[in-house]
Design an enzyme around this catalytic site. Structure first.
Site, short mmCIF file in Angstrom:
data_model
loop_
_atom_site.label_atom_id
_atom_site.label_comp_id
_atom_site.label_asym_id
_atom_site.label_seq_id
_atom_site.Cartn_x
_atom_site.Cartn_y
_atom_site.Cartn_z
N ASP A 8 0.71 -1.27 0.37
CA ASP A 8 -0.18 -0.15 -0.39
C ASP A 8 1.08 0.99 -0.30
O ASP A 8 1.61 0.94 -0.34
CB ASP A 8 -1.44 -0.26 1.03
CG ASP A 8 -0.19 0.19 2.99
OD1 ASP A 8 0.71 0.63 2.08
OD2 ASP A 8 -1.38 0.70 3.74
N CYS A 65 2.98 -2.76 4.20
CA CYS A 65 1.96 -1.31 5.01
C CYS A 65 3.44 -0.25 5.96
O CYS A 65 3.81 -0.91 5.84
CB CYS A 65 0.61 -2.01 4.87
SG CYS A 65 0.62 -2.57 6.19
N THR A 67 2.83 -0.85 8.51
CA THR A 67 3.93 -0.90 9.87
C THR A 67 4.08 -2.40 9.73
O THR A 67 4.23 -3.22 10.12
CB THR A 67 2.88 -1.09 11.18
OG1 THR A 67 0.81 -1.44 10.90
CG2 THR A 67 2.43 0.48 11.93
N HIS A 98 10.60 -22.81 11.03
CA HIS A 98 9.86 -23.08 12.24
C HIS A 98 7.95 -23.49 11.63
O HIS A 98 7.84 -23.92 11.56
CB HIS A 98 9.99 -22.87 13.32
CG HIS A 98 10.74 -22.80 13.81
ND1 HIS A 98 11.80 -22.45 15.49
CD2 HIS A 98 12.38 -23.90 13.41
CE1 HIS A 98 12.55 -23.29 15.96
NE2 HIS A 98 12.79 -24.20 14.60
N HIS A 134 8.10 -29.63 14.25
CA HIS A 134 7.56 -28.89 13.43
C HIS A 134 6.55 -29.38 13.08
O HIS A 134 5.22 -28.27 12.72
CB HIS A 134 8.17 -28.08 12.59
CG HIS A 134 10.13 -27.84 13.10
ND1 HIS A 134 8.93 -26.97 14.39
CD2 HIS A 134 11.26 -27.81 13.71
CE1 HIS A 134 10.93 -26.64 15.20
NE2 HIS A 134 11.65 -26.76 14.75
C1 RB5 Z 1 -2.10 3.31 6.03
O1 RB5 Z 1 -2.48 4.84 7.01
C2 RB5 Z 1 -1.52 2.44 7.19
O2 RB5 Z 1 -2.80 2.48 8.25
C3 RB5 Z 1 -1.32 1.32 6.36
O3 RB5 Z 1 0.15 1.70 5.89
C4 RB5 Z 1 -0.70 -0.22 7.64
O4 RB5 Z 1 0.34 0.40 8.57
C5 RB5 Z 1 -1.88 -0.89 8.36
O5 RB5 Z 1 -1.85 -1.61 9.51
#
Ligand code: RB5
Length: 150
Positions: A8, A65, A67, A98, A134
């Site tokens: 994203d 994305c 995070t 694993h 595993h």
């Molecule tokens: C977008 O602003 C952000 O929420 C997305 O990139 C991501 O971090 C969501 O988990």
């Protein structure tokens, strides 16, 4: 191997790094976008990559994305997709060995491109460990997915 990739707008900053590592390792990329900074919805990209992997079209996937959290939550809703949010090389190796994670998730606002490259290198160089314990644990995860948890 064939590798599906998806980003994203929060993860697209890692796009070049991801492509560089995969190309360097000789993998074939199946690109689900996004390619630019315009805001998009991460579940759309997570679904495309997760379904490509779960269906067998691709062997593994990479998602990023902001995070990595949204991508990993969304990707793990697709049966047959085992996505791991990675922030270090040890976890990357373990996720492959694993957990047999078939999708690696990264955070573009958390992990710098150079570290992302090292993480992906570790993840793609590792293979699932076939030791009984595993295998047994992974099979239990599959049973949860099928609604047969104990
Ligand atoms: C977008 O602003 C952000 O929420 C997305 O990139 C991501 O971090 C969501 O988990």
């Amino acid at each position: 191997m064939k590798v599906a990739i998806g980003f994203d707008h929060g993860g697209v900053t890692l796009r070049d790094a991801v492509i560089e590592v995969l190309t360097g390792l000789g993998h074939e990329i199946v690109d689900f976008g996004t390619t630019g900074p315009e805001a998009v919805d991460y579940p759309d990209y997570a679904t495309r990559v997760a379904e490509a992997v779960a269906s067998g079209q691709c062997e593994r996937g990479v998602l990023a994305c902001g995070t990595g959290i949204g991508m990993s939550i969304a990707a793990n809703k697709v049966a047959g997709c085992y996505a791991a949010l990675l922030s270090n090389c040890f976890s990357a190796r373990m996720a492959a060995q694993h957990n047999a994670a078939n999708v690696a998730c990264l955070g573009g606002r958390v992990t710098a491109p150079e570290l992302a490259k090292a993480i992906l290198q570790a993840y793609f160089e590792a293979e699932p460990d076939s030791a009984d314990r595993h295998h047994r644990r992974r099979e239990k995860v599959c049973q949860i997915e099928k609604g047969n948890s104990q």
